[in-house]
Structures are given as structure tokens and as C-alpha cells.
Design a protein around this motif. Structure first.
Motif, PDB file in Angstrom:
ATOM      1  N   ILE A   1      -5.051   7.947   5.608  1.00 17.73           N
ATOM      2  CA  ILE A   1      -5.774   6.679   5.665  1.00 17.73           C
ATOM      3  C   ILE A   1      -5.342   5.965   6.937  1.00 17.73           C
ATOM      4  O   ILE A   1      -4.188   5.545   7.073  1.00 17.73           O
ATOM      5  CB  ILE A   1      -5.489   5.806   4.440  1.00 17.73           C
ATOM      6  N   MET A   2      -6.269   5.877   7.893  1.00 19.14           N
ATOM      7  CA  MET A   2      -5.953   5.321   9.209  1.00 19.14           C
ATOM      8  C   MET A   2      -6.820   4.114   9.492  1.00 19.14           C
ATOM      9  O   MET A   2      -8.037   4.137   9.280  1.00 19.14           O
ATOM     10  CB  MET A   2      -6.150   6.378  10.299  1.00 19.14           C
ATOM     11  N   LYS A   3      -6.180   3.072   9.983  1.00 21.68           N
ATOM     12  CA  LYS A   3      -6.915   1.857  10.354  1.00 21.68           C
ATOM     13  C   LYS A   3      -7.827   2.133  11.528  1.00 21.68           C
ATOM     14  O   LYS A   3      -7.420   2.740  12.513  1.00 21.68           O
ATOM     15  CB  LYS A   3      -5.913   0.749  10.725  1.00 21.68           C
TER      16      LYS A   3
ATOM     17  N   LEU B   1       0.832  -1.202   0.000  1.00 24.46           N
ATOM     18  CA  LEU B   1       0.000   0.000   0.000  1.00 24.46           C
ATOM     19  C   LEU B   1       0.870   1.258   0.000  1.00 24.46           C
ATOM     20  O   LEU B   1       0.516   2.267  -0.609  1.00 24.46           O
ATOM     21  CB  LEU B   1      -0.914  -0.015   1.227  1.00 24.46           C
ATOM     22  N   SER B   2       2.034   1.193   0.664  1.00 24.62           N
ATOM     23  CA  SER B   2       2.930   2.354   0.698  1.00 24.62           C
ATOM     24  C   SER B   2       3.449   2.682  -0.701  1.00 24.62           C
ATOM     25  O   SER B   2       3.572   3.860  -1.069  1.00 24.62           O
ATOM     26  CB  SER B   2       4.096   2.101   1.655  1.00 24.62           C
ATOM     27  N   GLN B   3       3.751   1.659  -1.498  1.00 27.55           N
ATOM     28  CA  GLN B   3       4.226   1.901  -2.855  1.00 27.55           C
ATOM     29  C   GLN B   3       3.100   2.436  -3.738  1.00 27.55           C
ATOM     30  O   GLN B   3       3.326   3.319  -4.579  1.00 27.55           O
ATOM     31  CB  GLN B   3       4.795   0.612  -3.458  1.00 27.55           C
ATOM     32  N   VAL B   4       1.900   1.919  -3.549  1.00 30.95           N
ATOM     33  CA  VAL B   4       0.740   2.416  -4.286  1.00 30.95           C
ATOM     34  C   VAL B   4       0.530   3.899  -3.974  1.00 30.95           C
ATOM     35  O   VAL B   4       0.260   4.710  -4.860  1.00 30.95           O
ATOM     36  CB  VAL B   4      -0.521   1.606  -3.926  1.00 30.95           C
ATOM     37  N   ALA B   5       0.678   4.269  -2.699  1.00 27.33           N
ATOM     38  CA  ALA B   5       0.497   5.661  -2.275  1.00 27.33           C
ATOM     39  C   ALA B   5       1.559   6.565  -2.895  1.00 27.33           C
ATOM     40  O   ALA B   5       1.269   7.701  -3.307  1.00 27.33           O
ATOM     41  CB  ALA B   5       0.537   5.753  -0.757  1.00 27.33           C
ATOM     42  N   LYS B   6       2.799   6.099  -2.961  1.00 27.48           N
ATOM     43  CA  LYS B   6       3.875   6.888  -3.562  1.00 27.48           C
ATOM     44  C   LYS B   6       3.602   7.153  -5.044  1.00 27.48           C
ATOM     45  O   LYS B   6       3.816   8.256  -5.550  1.00 27.48           O
ATOM     46  CB  LYS B   6       5.210   6.168  -3.404  1.00 27.48           C
ATOM     47  N   LYS B   7       3.138   6.135  -5.750  1.00 25.75           N
ATOM     48  CA  LYS B   7       2.848   6.300  -7.174  1.00 25.75           C
ATOM     49  C   LYS B   7       1.666   7.243  -7.387  1.00 25.75           C
ATOM     50  O   LYS B   7       1.660   8.043  -8.334  1.00 25.75           O
ATOM     51  CB  LYS B   7       2.571   4.934  -7.808  1.00 25.75           C
ATOM     52  N   ALA B   8       0.674   7.150  -6.506  1.00 23.42           N
ATOM     53  CA  ALA B   8      -0.477   8.048  -6.615  1.00 23.42           C
ATOM     54  C   ALA B   8      -0.061   9.491  -6.348  1.00 23.42           C
ATOM     55  O   ALA B   8      -0.518  10.425  -7.025  1.00 23.42           O
ATOM     56  CB  ALA B   8      -1.565   7.611  -5.633  1.00 23.42           C
TER      57      ALA B   8
ATOM     58  N   ILE C   1      -0.275  11.218   0.371  1.00 22.61           N
ATOM     59  CA  ILE C   1      -1.136  10.243   1.050  1.00 22.61           C
ATOM     60  C   ILE C   1      -0.375   9.680   2.241  1.00 22.61           C
ATOM     61  O   ILE C   1       0.715   9.125   2.088  1.00 22.61           O
ATOM     62  CB  ILE C   1      -1.535   9.085   0.111  1.00 22.61           C
ATOM     63  N   TRP C   2      -0.940   9.862   3.435  1.00 23.78           N
ATOM     64  CA  TRP C   2      -0.333   9.356   4.663  1.00 23.78           C
ATOM     65  C   TRP C   2      -1.051   8.091   5.092  1.00 23.78           C
ATOM     66  O   TRP C   2      -2.293   8.027   5.103  1.00 23.78           O
ATOM     67  CB  TRP C   2      -0.408  10.400   5.768  1.00 23.78           C
ATOM     68  N   LEU C   3      -0.281   7.050   5.442  1.00 24.94           N
ATOM     69  CA  LEU C   3      -0.846   5.763   5.853  1.00 24.94           C
ATOM     70  C   LEU C   3      -0.421   5.430   7.274  1.00 24.94           C
ATOM     71  O   LEU C   3       0.730   5.654   7.648  1.00 24.94           O
ATOM     72  CB  LEU C   3      -0.360   4.637   4.932  1.00 24.94           C
TER      73      LEU C   3
END
Length: 350
Positions: A347-349, A286-293, A301-303
Motif C-alpha cells: 500500500i503506497m501513497k 495503520l501499521s498496527q492494523v496491518a500487523k493484526k491483518a 502487508i507493506w506500507l
């Protein structure tokens, strides 16, 4: 002023009291070549001013041989005044010294890059969420993704074509068997004679071939820059690559290579990519997806840490960023919060 803003941001960074938005702003200021040049000149002037005043203070006559007792108190007061003046100037100097060190390094590094190895380089840079199209003299086209930089020669080279890439770009290279085309990145070099392909140098370290054939060498750019050989000489440059390469693969249409630990792994792929307005993620964190977005859309995007390493497979086709982050939050059963001021999606759990 940019100098004052940069000084303030550096102070916050050193005190570990900097927000994510301020950190991005600092990074932008330091990476912007025009700001770097402006700040370097301004801080150098402050440094020169300090040296001039310091020299005058050092040369001030003590006159110890005239009326020692009578002037003793005056000398004390004068020393205190000089000390205060020096402290003020020294404080001012130290305030800008860190800027000089950082900006000067960036500016001089850029100057070195633009004149090294006998080639004069031009460059085009994009911000996060921005895309730019470049057409070279030979008819080749390059589409830059967000937060990317391309360097290219300001004049035609005799028997070689060459660019430097940091970030991501999609290439359509005009065919020329006599003048092969090289793309130099930090960890690998790509060689083609005429084809279309995508290169990502900073998130995935990957090459995807859409048409033709591509030769990829796992070789550090530092090894090439440290050589005294002239890059414009084809035979010498290829010899350098062959000498320093840790790995080498040939890719054809529908193949993708990813560089990990100086080794290239080859996979088949049949998907589109960002240049087709599609973001395809196959078993990515998900971190890599966020970086690309972030690179593609421009908003950070903060996770939360408990979901950042979660693996997902998903394709976003013709979606805006709000749709993307909403989907990511739903997939992780997480809460989505928008920080409008700093343009950050959280995006917070739950």
C-alpha cells in the motif's frame, strides 16, 4: 536441504541483501522447533568432523631430523596442502558456525523452557493465518490466532493450572476456585478461576474480558523463570507474582487493559474480536492494523512510511484479506499492489 537454505538466507541477511519474503522464511525456519533440532544435530556433526581432522593435521609428524635439505621442498608443498585443507575445513566450519550459534540457542532455550521449574511443557504453534483449538484436561478451551504459541503442562499439577502464551488466544476457562488458572506471557500474568477473555501478548499487549473476572499483573516472565521456586506450588508462585508485579488491575466483563511501560490502563469495550470473525480497530495506527491483518489472514502487508502512522477507526466483519487491504488503500488515498510471488500486499501513497 534446510541447512543449505538457512546458510544462504543468513548470508543474505548479513550482506543486507535479503528480501522481505526471504526474511519471513528465515524467521519461520528459526522459529520451527523441529527444524531447529534437525539443524542443531547436523551442524554439530560438521563441527565434530572438523575437530577430528584438525587434530590429525596437528599430529602429523614433521620428521625434521631426517634429510632436512632433501625434504625441505616436500615439507613446503605438504604445508601448503595442509593449509589449503585447513582453510577449506575452517571455511566449512565457519559457514555452519553461525547456524550452530543461532539454532543451538533456539533449541537449547526451548529445551530449558520445557523442563524448567519442575514442569514438563507441551506446546502448540500456529503459522500466520492459521488458527487452532486446544482443549485441556480440565475442560478449558483455547483458540489460538495466527503466529501464536501456547505451552501447557504435560501432566496435572496439584493445586494450580498454568499455560504460557506468545501471540494471541481466546480462552474459555472451566471454573475451579480451588485451582486458579494462570496465563504467563512475556510482560504480564493473567489469573482467573473461570471466565472467557482474549489476550494479545505481541502486538497490543492487551486483555479483553468477555465474561467473569480477570486479575492482571504487570510482571516480567524473566523474573518468574529466574526463581528457583517450583511453579507448581500455588502459594509460592502467587508470592513471586506479588513480589515482582509493577502494577495490578481487576477486570470484569466489558473491560480491557493495555500494558504500556509496565503500567496497565483500563478501558471499556463493547466490540467483538477476531474469534468472532471481526477485526475491530479503534483509533489504531495503520501499521498496527496491518500487523493484526497479517496475523489473522497470513499475507504480509507493506506500507509506505508516509502513511504507516496514520490513525484509523474501522471494523472488518466477515471480510477476506483483499477486501481489507482494498479498503485500507482507499482510506489513505493510496495505491494497492499485489506481489503474488512473495504473497505481499503493498500500500503506497500516491
Amino acid at each position: 536441504m534446510i541447512q543449505e537454505e538457512l546458510s544462504k538466507l543468513i548470508g543474505k541477511l548479513e550482506s543486507k541483501n535479503i528480501t522481505s519474503a526471504e526474511l519471513e522464511r528465515l524467521r519461520y525456519l528459526l522459529e520451527n522447533r523441529e527444524y531447529a533440532k534437525e539443524l542443531f544435530v547436523a551442524t554439530k556433526e560438521s563441527f565434530d568432523e572438523f575437530l577430528k581432522v584438525s587434530d590429525r593435521l596437528e599430529a602429523y609428524p614433521r620428521k625434521e631430523d631426517v634429510g632436512k635439505r632433501l625434504l625441505s621442498s616436500i615439507e613446503k608443498d605438504k604445508a601448503m596442502a595442509i593449509s589449503r585443507s585447513r582453510r577449506h575445513l575452517l571455511y566449512r566450519y565457519l559457514t555452519v558456525a553461525s547456524i550452530v550459534a543461532i539454532v543451538g540457542f533456539i533449541y537449547l532455550s526451548y529445551f530449558y523452557q520445557t523442563t524448567s521449574a519442575g514442569i514438563s511443557w507441551k506446546h502448540v504453534k500456529t503459522a500466520y493465518g492459521e488458527r487452532k483449538q486446544i482443549t485441556l484436561d480440565d475442560g478449558s478451551s483455547i483458540l489460538l490466532n495466527g503466529n501464536s504459541t501456547i505451552h501447557y503442562s504435560s501432566e496435572k499439577l496439584e493445586n494450580i493450572r498454568m499455560v504460557k502464551l506468545k501471540g494471541e488466544a481466546f480462552f474459555k476457562i472451566a471454573k475451579s476456585t480451588e485451582k486458579p488458572f494462570y496465563i504467563i506471557s512475556q510482560d504480564f500474568v493473567t489469573k482467573v478461576v473461570g471466565t472467557s477473555f482474549n489476550i494479545d501478548t505481541d502486538i497490543e499487549n492487551a486483555i479483553e474480558v468477555n465474561s467473569g473476572k480477570v486479575n492482571v499483573y504487570a510482571v516480567s516472565e524473566n523474573n518468574l523463570q529466574s526463581s528457583s521456586d517450583n511453579f507448581s506450588d500455588l502459594s509460592q508462585f502467587q508470592t513471586l507474582i506479588d513480589t515482582y508485579a509493577n502494577d495490578n488491575v481487576i477486570l470484569t466483563k466489558g473491560q480491557k487493559a493495555i500494558l504500556v511501560n509496565n503500567r496497565l490502563s483500563v478501558f471499556d469495550f463493547n466490540s467483538k474480536n477476531w474469534h468472532d470473525n471481526e477485526l475491530v480497530h479503534l483509533n489504531e495506527s495503520l501499521s498496527q492494523v496491518a500487523k493484526k491483518a497479517y496475523r489473522f489472514y497470513g499475507d504480509s502487508i507493506w506500507l509506505s512510511s508516509n502513511i504507516s502512522n496514520s490513525k484509523i477507526t474501522i471494523t472488518f466483519r466477515d471480510k477476506n484479506l483483499k477486501q481489507v487491504v482494498t479498503t485500507l488503500a482507499e482510506l489513505c488515498d493510496a495505491k494497492l499492489i499485489r506481489d503474488e510471488k512473495n504473497k505481499i500486499w503493498q500500500i503506497m501513497k500516491k
